[in-house]
Write a protein that holds these residues in place. Structure first.
Motif, mmCIF file in Angstrom:
data_model
loop_
_atom_site.group_PDB
_atom_site.id
_atom_site.type_symbol
_atom_site.label_atom_id
_atom_site.label_comp_id
_atom_site.label_asym_id
_atom_site.label_seq_id
_atom_site.Cartn_x
_atom_site.Cartn_y
_atom_site.Cartn_z
ATOM 1 N N MET A 1 0.851 -1.190 0.000
ATOM 2 C CA MET A 1 0.000 0.000 0.000
ATOM 3 C C MET A 1 0.886 1.240 0.000
ATOM 4 O O MET A 1 1.799 1.357 0.807
ATOM 5 N N PRO A 2 0.671 2.215 -0.885
ATOM 6 C CA PRO A 2 1.492 3.412 -0.923
ATOM 7 C C PRO A 2 1.416 4.162 0.388
ATOM 8 O O PRO A 2 0.411 4.162 1.080
ATOM 9 N N LYS A 3 2.482 4.851 0.679
ATOM 10 C CA LYS A 3 2.581 5.589 1.934
ATOM 11 C C LYS A 3 1.513 6.675 2.017
ATOM 12 O O LYS A 3 1.367 7.493 1.133
ATOM 13 N N GLY A 4 0.762 6.661 3.143
ATOM 14 C CA GLY A 4 -0.192 7.729 3.414
ATOM 15 C C GLY A 4 -1.471 7.637 2.627
ATOM 16 O O GLY A 4 -2.239 8.569 2.606
ATOM 17 N N THR A 5 -1.730 6.514 1.913
ATOM 18 C CA THR A 5 -2.971 6.416 1.156
ATOM 19 C C THR A 5 -3.726 5.178 1.562
ATOM 20 O O THR A 5 -3.149 4.165 1.953
ATOM 21 N N GLY A 6 -5.061 5.250 1.452
ATOM 22 C CA GLY A 6 -5.896 4.102 1.750
ATOM 23 C C GLY A 6 -5.957 3.791 3.222
ATOM 24 O O GLY A 6 -5.263 4.348 4.040
ATOM 25 N N LYS A 7 -6.814 2.848 3.598
ATOM 26 C CA LYS A 7 -6.944 2.420 4.987
ATOM 27 C C LYS A 7 -6.750 0.921 5.054
ATOM 28 O O LYS A 7 -7.220 0.174 4.200
ATOM 29 N N VAL A 255 0.052 8.544 19.347
ATOM 30 C CA VAL A 255 0.315 8.184 17.951
ATOM 31 C C VAL A 255 1.356 7.077 17.959
ATOM 32 O O VAL A 255 2.474 7.256 18.457
ATOM 33 N N GLY A 256 0.983 5.914 17.421
ATOM 34 C CA GLY A 256 1.844 4.741 17.488
ATOM 35 C C GLY A 256 2.976 4.752 16.477
ATOM 36 O O GLY A 256 3.117 5.655 15.643
ATOM 37 N N LYS A 257 3.766 3.699 16.541
ATOM 38 C CA LYS A 257 4.933 3.587 15.664
ATOM 39 C C LYS A 257 4.547 3.395 14.205
ATOM 40 O O LYS A 257 5.367 3.581 13.311
ATOM 41 N N GLY A 258 3.299 3.011 13.974
ATOM 42 C CA GLY A 258 2.876 2.820 12.590
ATOM 43 C C GLY A 258 2.694 4.114 11.825
ATOM 44 O O GLY A 258 2.457 4.098 10.609
ATOM 45 N N CYS A 259 2.790 5.257 12.500
ATOM 46 C CA CYS A 259 2.598 6.555 11.848
ATOM 47 C C CYS A 259 3.660 6.779 10.780
ATOM 48 O O CYS A 259 4.859 6.598 11.021
ATOM 49 N N THR A 260 3.217 7.168 9.592
ATOM 50 C CA THR A 260 4.133 7.434 8.473
ATOM 51 C C THR A 260 4.258 8.924 8.182
ATOM 52 O O THR A 260 4.799 9.307 7.142
ATOM 53 N N SER A 261 3.723 9.766 9.080
ATOM 54 C CA SER A 261 3.755 11.228 8.905
ATOM 55 C C SER A 261 3.101 11.661 7.591
ATOM 56 O O SER A 261 3.570 12.572 6.909
ATOM 57 N N ALA A 274 -4.658 18.107 16.114
ATOM 58 C CA ALA A 274 -3.984 16.841 15.842
ATOM 59 C C ALA A 274 -2.601 17.064 15.241
ATOM 60 O O ALA A 274 -2.364 18.022 14.503
ATOM 61 N N THR A 275 -1.694 16.172 15.570
ATOM 62 C CA THR A 275 -0.345 16.179 15.005
ATOM 63 C C THR A 275 0.071 14.747 14.711
ATOM 64 O O THR A 275 -0.577 13.790 15.146
ATOM 65 N N VAL A 301 -3.520 6.117 15.524
ATOM 66 C CA VAL A 301 -3.987 7.108 16.500
ATOM 67 C C VAL A 301 -4.900 6.436 17.511
ATOM 68 O O VAL A 301 -5.777 5.648 17.146
ATOM 69 N N ARG A 302 -4.688 6.745 18.770
ATOM 70 C CA ARG A 302 -5.496 6.168 19.840
ATOM 71 C C ARG A 302 -5.904 7.251 20.844
ATOM 72 O O ARG A 302 -5.115 8.122 21.192
ATOM 73 N N PHE A 303 -7.158 7.175 21.296
ATOM 74 C CA PHE A 303 -7.647 8.013 22.386
ATOM 75 C C PHE A 303 -8.067 7.106 23.534
ATOM 76 O O PHE A 303 -8.514 5.979 23.318
ATOM 77 N N GLY A 304 -7.961 7.609 24.743
ATOM 78 C CA GLY A 304 -8.447 6.842 25.879
ATOM 79 C C GLY A 304 -7.915 7.369 27.188
ATOM 80 O O GLY A 304 -7.011 8.209 27.230
ATOM 81 N N LEU A 305 -8.488 6.862 28.267
ATOM 82 C CA LEU A 305 -8.033 7.256 29.598
ATOM 83 C C LEU A 305 -6.841 6.429 30.037
ATOM 84 O O LEU A 305 -6.092 6.834 30.934
ATOM 85 N N ARG A 306 -6.651 5.262 29.401
ATOM 86 C CA ARG A 306 -5.543 4.388 29.760
ATOM 87 C C ARG A 306 -4.468 4.334 28.679
ATOM 88 O O ARG A 306 -3.464 3.650 28.831
#
Length: 526
Positions: A1-7, A255-261, A274-275, A301-306
């Protein structure tokens, strides 16, 4: 999958969808309550739209600081504070009707044409404004209602949008009736009856400055075509207050390690909070919409109290701006109160029945316009300079537009802060909001020796505050007896119907002044 495209294939994220349902539900509830805040043939308004204002912490704080009193109903805003302490600015992203309208307008602009938030200066404006408002409140100047989003929305709808829509609908159906098309006209009558019962005003309202209120509202919405939620991000004082509270919320964004900026999350964020993995999350700006998490193609990206805490940016206020807002908050109250327009309060400034003493009234009124919306005769109008600069947009009577209906108590029922106390019909009938005086140089029986009994006919007090005296006058045709109106100052309550009905339309021969008024708790003995 190209960087930054698709889900990537992953389970759909549910809570952004729940947020959209919440926004739609609260917006619909707001409009329903707004429409119910009107005369519908009964003397009681069971569910006024003021309930939204009672969940507004900005109104609570400024009322407390300015009047040193907290109306019990405003304590409901502590629920908003509690949710903010836990979940962040969910009120802004999930509940606020103006925020939802801003979101709807923002979606009309293609993403490629939206301008990104390039700096912090625009975001700082709302914090500086909030500080100025709070400091002014310490000096008993209540100006929060001028910029509070809920007050702004109710005021704009009541004094600009609703009158315009009401007029357009009535004009449209008038044209249909005049055309008298056999099939269309009966159907139009059915539709119009429904609209009249549930949507249209009891009578066509007209408000001074309505065009100006409409321009402000249009500008707030139009700004979203250039920057989404511009009002919320740059100007909203309630958003700034909730932003400060959010700083201590346990809510986290990581923001996890999977982030490709790829910056898809940055472009999706409606408030510039958001960043990517390299940046710091602007927690005070986040309205917890969840779109950054929903749009992330890498599910990083993750949201939560924990959730593991990521980098969080603080509220970066510059010393110069902070000092300016503090100084402005200190000096604005005396500058406003020493303006020459303040002296106009001594003139014909007639407040609604049940109004607190003037100083306390100004410290509580948030200019929401609900009292003016429900006025049966359209006599309540927003003040411009009639009450001085401090009283701008507060309610006052214009007896050439309407009058105070004798048994009506609706205005006191809808006031969210207690600036107008709720009166029973018996208390209302004994509340003096002014006194009527006859200009004998203009009154027809006095000035012309003619017959006129209009003011006495319409006087609503049971024993008639306007009576007649029989006098004999000389005329070219000889001497004759006529009736002249005389006002019983003990019975007159200043309702203004005599001034409204006076046949001298250019300048009435009978006028009502605030002399002898009784404010809340000061009722006439009869």
């Amino acid at each position: 999958m190209p960087k930054g495209t698709g889900k990537q294939n992953r389970a759909p994220i549910i809570w952004p969808r729940i947020r959209r349902i919440s926004q739609g539900t609260f917006l619909a509830l707001f409009f329903v309550l707004f429409l119910l805040t009107a005369y519908k043939g009964t003397d009681e308004i069971a569910y006024p739209v003021r309930v939204f204002l009672r969940f507004d912490p900005l109104i609570l704080v400024t009322t407390l600081l300015s009047s040193h009193v907290v109306p019990t109903a405003l304590l409901l805003s502590l629920i908003t504070v509690a949710f903010t302490l836990v979940f962040g600015r969910v009120f802004c992203g999930w509940v606020c009707p103006l925020g939802t309208l801003n979101d709807c307008m923002g979606r009309l602009t293609p993403a490629r044409r939206r301008k990104e938030y390039g700096g912090e200066q625009a975001r700082r404006l709302k914090y500086y404004g909030l500080i100025g408002i709070l400091v002014s409140s310490l000096f008993t100047l209540q100006i929060a209602g001028l910029a509070d989003p809920l007050s702004l929305l109710i005021r704009s709808l009541a004094m600009a949008v609703e009158p315009a829509v009401n007029l357009m609908v009535n004009t449209l159906f008038d044209l249909i009736y005049r055309a008298d098309i056999p099939v269309v006209t009966p159907l139009a009558e059915t539709v119009y009856s429904f609209l009249k019962d549930y949507l249209l005003s009891f009578r066509q309202p007209f408000f001074y400055q309505g065009f100006f209120f409409g321009l402000i509202f249009a500008a707030v919405l139009a700004a979203n075509l250039f920057r989404r939620r511009f009002w919320c991000t740059a100007l909203c004082p309630l958003g700034a207050l909730l932003g400060f509270i959010t700083r201590i919320s346990p809510l986290k964004r990581a923001v996890g390690k999977g982030c490709t900026s790829c910056n898809i999350c940055v472009r999706a964020c409606r408030t510039g909070a958001a960043t990517d993995v390299k940046g710091a999350w602007r927690k005070a700006e986040c309205v917890v919409c969840g779109e950054c998490q929903e749009e992330c193609p890498k599910d990083a990206v993750r949201f939560g109290l924990r959730t593991t805490k990521g980098k969080v940016a603080g509220i970066d206020l510059q010393r110069r701006g902070l000092i300016t807002s503090l100084v402005a908050g200190i000096f604005i109250p005396p500058l406003i109160r020493t303006h020459p327009t303040t002296q106009r309060r001594k003139g014909r400034l007639i407040r609604p029945p049940g109004a607190l003493p003037e100083g306390e009234f100004l410290r509580r009124c948030v200019r929401c316009g609900e009292c003016m919306k429900v006025c049966l005769t359209n006599g309540l109008q927003p003040a411009l300079f009639e009450a001085g600069l401090e009283g701008i947009w507060t309610p006052r009577f214009d007896f050439r537009t309407g009058y105070c209906q004798y048994y009506c108590t609706l205005c006191g029922q809808v006031c969210p802060t207690g600036a107008l106390t709720k009166l029973t019909q018996e208390e209302k009938a004994r509340t003096k909001i002014g006194l009527a005086y006859i200009d004998k140089n203009r009154c027809i029986p006095y000035a012309q020796g003619g017959e006129c009994i209009v003011c006495e006919e319409h006087c609503p007090t049971p024993d008639k505050a306007i009576k007649f005296e029989q006098v004999e006058i000389a005329t070219p045709q000889g001497r004759r007896r006529i009736k002249r109106p005389v006002i019983d100052l003990k019975l007159c309550i200043g309702c203004g119907i005599c001034e409204y009905k006076c046949p001298l339309h250019d300048q009435p021969a009978i006028i009502v002044t605030r002399l002898g008024e009784s404010r809340a708790g000061e009722l006439l003995p009869f």
